[in-house]
Design a protein around this motif. Sequence first.
Motif, mmCIF file in Angstrom:
data_model
loop_
_atom_site.group_PDB
_atom_site.id
_atom_site.type_symbol
_atom_site.label_atom_id
_atom_site.label_comp_id
_atom_site.label_asym_id
_atom_site.label_seq_id
_atom_site.Cartn_x
_atom_site.Cartn_y
_atom_site.Cartn_z
ATOM 1 N N ILE A 100 -21.947 -34.251 -4.169
ATOM 2 C CA ILE A 100 -21.470 -33.437 -3.038
ATOM 3 C C ILE A 100 -21.028 -32.065 -3.525
ATOM 4 O O ILE A 100 -21.370 -31.040 -2.923
ATOM 5 C CB ILE A 100 -20.337 -34.172 -2.291
ATOM 6 C CG1 ILE A 100 -20.888 -35.415 -1.588
ATOM 7 C CG2 ILE A 100 -19.643 -33.239 -1.295
ATOM 8 C CD1 ILE A 100 -19.825 -36.377 -1.088
ATOM 9 N N GLU A 104 -22.772 -28.413 -2.514
ATOM 10 C CA GLU A 104 -21.994 -27.307 -1.948
ATOM 11 C C GLU A 104 -22.062 -26.070 -2.831
ATOM 12 O O GLU A 104 -22.124 -24.948 -2.333
ATOM 13 C CB GLU A 104 -20.556 -27.753 -1.713
ATOM 14 C CG GLU A 104 -20.454 -28.765 -0.579
ATOM 15 C CD GLU A 104 -19.056 -29.302 -0.340
ATOM 16 O OE1 GLU A 104 -18.149 -29.076 -1.178
ATOM 17 O OE2 GLU A 104 -18.871 -29.978 0.700
ATOM 18 N N ILE A 112 -24.586 -32.753 5.063
ATOM 19 C CA ILE A 112 -25.447 -33.418 4.082
ATOM 20 C C ILE A 112 -25.920 -34.722 4.705
ATOM 21 O O ILE A 112 -25.119 -35.493 5.230
ATOM 22 C CB ILE A 112 -24.680 -33.731 2.779
ATOM 23 C CG1 ILE A 112 -24.155 -32.449 2.142
ATOM 24 C CG2 ILE A 112 -25.573 -34.492 1.796
ATOM 25 C CD1 ILE A 112 -23.210 -32.685 0.966
ATOM 26 N N ARG A 148 -22.793 -36.315 6.566
ATOM 27 C CA ARG A 148 -21.445 -35.843 6.233
ATOM 28 C C ARG A 148 -21.358 -34.425 6.766
ATOM 29 O O ARG A 148 -22.070 -33.535 6.325
ATOM 30 C CB ARG A 148 -21.229 -35.863 4.717
ATOM 31 C CG ARG A 148 -19.847 -35.418 4.282
ATOM 32 C CD ARG A 148 -19.770 -35.509 2.750
ATOM 33 N NE ARG A 148 -18.432 -35.315 2.288
ATOM 34 C CZ ARG A 148 -17.911 -34.144 1.941
ATOM 35 N NH1 ARG A 148 -18.644 -33.039 2.019
ATOM 36 N NH2 ARG A 148 -16.667 -34.069 1.506
#
Length: 149
Positions: A100, A104, A112, A148
Amino acid sequence: MNLSWTTKPFDALTLTELYALLQLRSEVFVVEQTCAFQDIDGQDQAAYHLLGHSEAGELVAYTRLFAAGISYPEASIGRVVVSPKARRYGLGRELLRQSIAVVEMLFGAQPIQIGAQLYLKEFYEGFGFHQHGEGYLEDGIPHIHMIRE
């Protein structure tokens, strides 16, 4: 277990790294899960590859990361895998945290999407993913799409 993390686009992978990641994916997704499927799917070249190496230099954790519009309209994480011999150390959680963070860093904060094996739904929910749409079978294994935000 402490890992060293490296992220590389496909063209920067060494032959040794490529062999190790394909070997790990095959060990888990084909042999352990007894699933004959086309792992080498033509998308590796468009991915960034997150490699987690043990102190001994062995690849024990891996994901591939995509910008939005390649696998899904959103950025995505796929081929999430931890070596069977390195499990029970919390590496799956660390691998997902790293994945993650790298998505980013590479592509900016954004949604995501993942295609998750259904039995891992609660694991991914712990990282802010939620089910998106109906379940489906992929190579005979129940999956769900998760996002997400």
